[in-house]
Design an enzyme around this catalytic site. Structure first.
Site, PDB file in Angstrom:
ATOM      1  N   THR A  30       0.818  -1.217   0.000  1.00 56.30           N
ATOM      2  CA  THR A  30       0.000   0.000   0.000  1.00 56.30           C
ATOM      3  C   THR A  30       0.844   1.256   0.000  1.00 56.30           C
ATOM      4  OG1 THR A  30      -1.789  -1.115   1.122  1.00 56.30           O
ATOM      5  CG2 THR A  30      -1.740   1.242   1.352  1.00 56.30           C
ATOM      6  N   TYR A  43      -8.016   0.838  -3.745  1.00 55.74           N
ATOM      7  CA  TYR A  43      -6.747   1.268  -4.325  1.00 55.74           C
ATOM      8  C   TYR A  43      -6.033   0.048  -4.859  1.00 55.74           C
ATOM      9  CZ  TYR A  43      -4.819  -0.784  -0.162  1.00 55.74           C
ATOM     10  OH  TYR A  43      -4.496  -1.674   0.809  1.00 55.74           O
ATOM     11  N   THR A 109       1.538  -4.376   4.371  1.00 52.83           N
ATOM     12  CA  THR A 109       1.403  -4.732   5.788  1.00 52.83           C
ATOM     13  C   THR A 109       0.762  -6.106   6.012  1.00 52.83           C
ATOM     14  OG1 THR A 109      -0.699  -3.556   5.866  1.00 52.83           O
ATOM     15  CG2 THR A 109       1.254  -2.331   6.568  1.00 52.83           C
ATOM     16  N   ASP A 110       0.078  -6.630   4.989  1.00 56.49           N
ATOM     17  CA  ASP A 110      -0.668  -7.883   5.200  1.00 56.49           C
ATOM     18  C   ASP A 110       0.227  -9.032   5.663  1.00 56.49           C
ATOM     19  OD1 ASP A 110      -2.952  -6.612   4.398  1.00 56.49           O
ATOM     20  OD2 ASP A 110      -3.155  -7.660   2.480  1.00 56.49           O
ATOM     21  N   LYS A 182      -0.159  -7.941  12.738  1.00 52.24           N
ATOM     22  CA  LYS A 182      -1.162  -7.005  12.215  1.00 52.24           C
ATOM     23  C   LYS A 182      -2.492  -7.340  12.875  1.00 52.24           C
ATOM     24  CE  LYS A 182      -3.110  -4.955   8.052  1.00 52.24           C
ATOM     25  NZ  LYS A 182      -3.149  -4.881   6.587  1.00 52.24           N
ATOM     26  N   GLU A 303      -3.467 -28.875  27.769  1.00 55.76           N
ATOM     27  CA  GLU A 303      -4.701 -29.652  27.573  1.00 55.76           C
ATOM     28  C   GLU A 303      -4.455 -30.851  26.668  1.00 55.76           C
ATOM     29  OE1 GLU A 303      -8.936 -28.081  27.115  1.00 55.76           O
ATOM     30  OE2 GLU A 303      -7.701 -26.352  26.661  1.00 55.76           O
TER      31      GLU A 303
HETATM   32  N1  GLU Z   1      -2.801  -5.980   0.464  1.00 53.96           N
HETATM   33  C1  GLU Z   1      -1.892  -4.902   0.637  1.00 53.96           C
HETATM   34  C2  GLU Z   1      -0.506  -5.399   0.989  1.00 53.96           C
HETATM   35  O1  GLU Z   1      -0.266  -6.057   1.956  1.00 53.96           O
HETATM   36  C3  GLU Z   1      -2.518  -4.015   1.591  1.00 53.96           C
HETATM   37  C4  GLU Z   1      -1.948  -3.883   2.919  1.00 53.96           C
HETATM   38  C5  GLU Z   1      -0.898  -2.834   3.039  1.00 53.96           C
HETATM   39  O2  GLU Z   1       0.079  -2.739   2.328  1.00 53.96           O
HETATM   40  O3  GLU Z   1      -1.109  -2.083   3.922  1.00 53.96           O
HETATM   41  O4  GLU Z   1       0.376  -5.143   0.212  1.00 53.96           O
END
Ligand code: GLU
Length: 346
Positions: A30, A43, A109-110, A182, A303
């Site tokens: 992103t 986007y 971020t994913d 995340k 457990e």
């Molecule tokens: N799907 C994107 C990625 O991980 C969106 C998440 C991001 O970059 O914040 O590249």
């Protein structure tokens, strides 16, 4: 009157020309994404080249001398073993270079928490490696990428950064890649080190450090990528009420060398699923019990009788991170006791 242009020209924490040399390895996400026209929702990640991103951050050149290269340009949902190995190879070259003091990796971020943990386990260096992403695309109102990049560079060149391994900087917070998760689909404060708290904070380029990471990684890691062209197949299977064991059998049949169960509670699953993972473990597939919960520890022999069933407890690692460690562990051994020790130490 103080104008915005004057404020930007004055810089953040440092107005002196930066002498540290920082190499940016860009992978997309992103932070390099373009918003839909006319402010619409949605986007496309991985739209801009790294040179555009660097140029968009006022005064970055006053922090450090920045050079950038594009390794790939993808949304991190498409991150895979092949790219990890390519990125890890390039990173190993870059950190060896006397012309680089620190590295920034831009990334979606994913899956940043997985890539970061992988790189932390295979990269031998004291030089700081900081991953930076954003939750809003580069063209969004109040895009967070530029400030994350600025704070990421400030973190990477901070004297306290050496030897801390791979870190993630987002929304003024520094986290160890090993700990960070995340936690929110859209919030700019999405990253948290849920079990341990952050590595530090970076505010307008001013860095404050907290405790170092006390787990094996980087220089103390036994893992590497020499000779690897792919990683062993490890599948994650999600547990739930009424969990049917068929997916466990299917994964084994399709050639999984390891399985991670995203278990309920402290890594639990239905009796039929437990029966099938025990059979898989007996057949030589290494099975790690992790948890689908957002935080906490999966304790061995709590457990579930791991000793009797031949299973591994993930300790603090969530399913995605457990998969990373298990893939690397399987490049060394398939001995369950040795792999449990790795999950205790890394
Ligand atoms: N799907 C994107 C990625 O991980 C969106 C998440 C991001 O970059 O914040 O590249």
């Amino acid at each position: 009157m103080v104008t915005l242009a004057a404020l930007l020209a004055a810089g953040g924490a440092s107005a002196a020309p930066g002498t540290s040399r920082v190499t940016v390895l860009a992978t997309g996400g992103t932070i390099a994404g373009a918003q839909a026209p006319e402010g619409g929702y949605g986007y496309k990640s991985g739209s801009f080249d790294i040179k555009d991103l660097i140029a968009a951050v006022p005064n970055l050149d006053k922090l450090a001398t920045i050079s950038g290269e594009q390794v790939v340009n993808i949304g991190s949902q498409d991150m895979n073993d092949e790219v990890w190995l390519k990125l890890a190879r390039r990173l190993a070259e870059v950190v060896k270079s006397p012309g680089t003091d620190a590295v920034i990796i831009t990334h979606g971020t994913d899956t940043m928490e997985e890539t970061g943990y992988f790189l932390d386990l295979v990269t031998k260096t004291e030089k700081p490696i900081v991953m930076v992403g954003s939750m809003r695309p580069a063209t969004a109102i109040s895009a967070d990428g530029p400030s994350n990049l600025y704070n990421g560079v400030a973190t990477a060149i901070s004297p306290g950064a050496r030897g801390r391994g791979v870190m993630v900087v987002l929304n003024d917070q520094i986290d160890y890649a090993r700990n960070v998760v995340k936690t929110n689909t859209s919030d700019v404060q999405t990253f948290h080190s849920v079990n341990r708290g952050p590595a530090g904070v970076a505010n307008t380029g001013v860095v404050t450090w907290f405790a170092p990471l006390d787990k094996k990684h980087g220089m103390t890691s036994e893992f590497g990528i020499d000779g690897l062209t792919r990683l062993p197949r490890v599948d994650i299977i999600y547990a739930h009420a009424g969990m049917n064991p068929d997916l466990i059998d299917a994964a084994v049949k399709l050639g999984a060398k390891g399985l991670v169960i995203a278990g309920v509670g402290d890594g639990n699953m239905t009796a039929p699923a437990l029966e099938r993972v025990t059979a898989a473990a007996k057949a030589g597939v290494v099975v790690v019990r992790s948890s689908r919960l957002g935080s906490g520890i999966v304790y061995r022999n709590n457990e579930v009788d791991d000793d009797k069933l031949g299973l591994v407890a993930s300790d603090e690692l969530n399913p995605a991170k457990s998969r990373v460690l298990l893939m690397l562990a399987l490049t060394r051994t398939s001995d369950v006791a040795k792999i449990q020790k790795m999950f205790d130490e890394y």
